[in-house]
Design an enzyme around this catalytic site. Structure first.
Site, PDB file in Angstrom:
ATOM      1  N   CYS A   8      -2.469  -1.580  -5.536  1.00 28.51           N
ATOM      2  CA  CYS A   8      -1.015  -1.612  -4.725  1.00 28.51           C
ATOM      3  C   CYS A   8      -0.121  -0.809  -5.612  1.00 28.51           C
ATOM      4  CB  CYS A   8      -0.543  -3.403  -4.394  1.00 28.51           C
ATOM      5  SG  CYS A   8      -0.185  -3.919  -6.467  1.00 28.51           S
ATOM      6  N   CYS A  82      -0.593  -0.410   0.854  1.00 29.31           N
ATOM      7  CA  CYS A  82       0.267   0.706   0.289  1.00 29.31           C
ATOM      8  C   CYS A  82       0.359   1.913   1.038  1.00 29.31           C
ATOM      9  CB  CYS A  82       0.157   0.923  -1.287  1.00 29.31           C
ATOM     10  SG  CYS A  82      -1.602   1.068  -1.688  1.00 29.31           S
ATOM     11  N   CYS A  86      -1.093   5.196  -2.104  1.00 30.97           N
ATOM     12  CA  CYS A  86      -2.205   5.263  -2.975  1.00 30.97           C
ATOM     13  C   CYS A  86      -3.226   6.452  -2.764  1.00 30.97           C
ATOM     14  CB  CYS A  86      -3.154   3.976  -2.350  1.00 30.97           C
ATOM     15  SG  CYS A  86      -2.333   2.636  -2.505  1.00 30.97           S
TER      16      CYS A  86
END
Length: 134
Positions: A8, A82, A86
């Site tokens: 995350c 996310c 990411c």
């Protein structure tokens, strides 16, 4: 042994809970990691409290960057919602759980997110053919 990475943005809440549940239910059958694309450097206090309520002590966990985890191919990389934040990590299986960040939510809603993460981790372990001794 299966290798799982939870990602995350801050690595302070959702990915920490997922790592904890995967460690609890996967035991010796998994190597579990969590990291953040922009780690906060600390675990959210409500995360520690929520996991303590289910018997898991997060006080020894740390918020880590993706640069701090092994550069290996993971059996599963799970992002918590996310999106583009990411970066790509080598993985046999990749999945986004789209779990909202509860850090500013009241503790009751925070617990709901914790419980959802627990269920999703159990489902992931089942899909990887990892059975829990609990």
């Amino acid at each position: 042994m299966k290798r799982i990475l939870f990602v995350c943005i801050e690595n302070a809440c959702r990915s920490q809970m997922a790592e904890a549940f995967a460690r609890r239910y996967g035991r010796e059958a998994v190597a579990v990691y969590s990291a953040g694309s922009r780690p906060s450097g600390k675990i959210d206090p409500k995360t520690v409290e929520a996991m303590w309520e289910v018997g898991y002590d997060l006080t020894k966990h740390t918020s880590k960057s993706l640069r701090e985890i092994p550069d290996i191919e993971y059996d599963a990389v799970i992002t918590m919602g996310c999106g583009d934040e990411c970066p790509m990590v080598k993985a046999k299986h990749r999945e986004d759980w789209a779990i909202p960040d509860p850090k500013h939510w009241p503790i009751d809603q925070f617990r709901e997110v914790r419980n959802r993460i627990e269920q999703k981790v159990q489902g992931l372990l089942e899909s990887l053919k990892i059975t829990s001794p609990l």
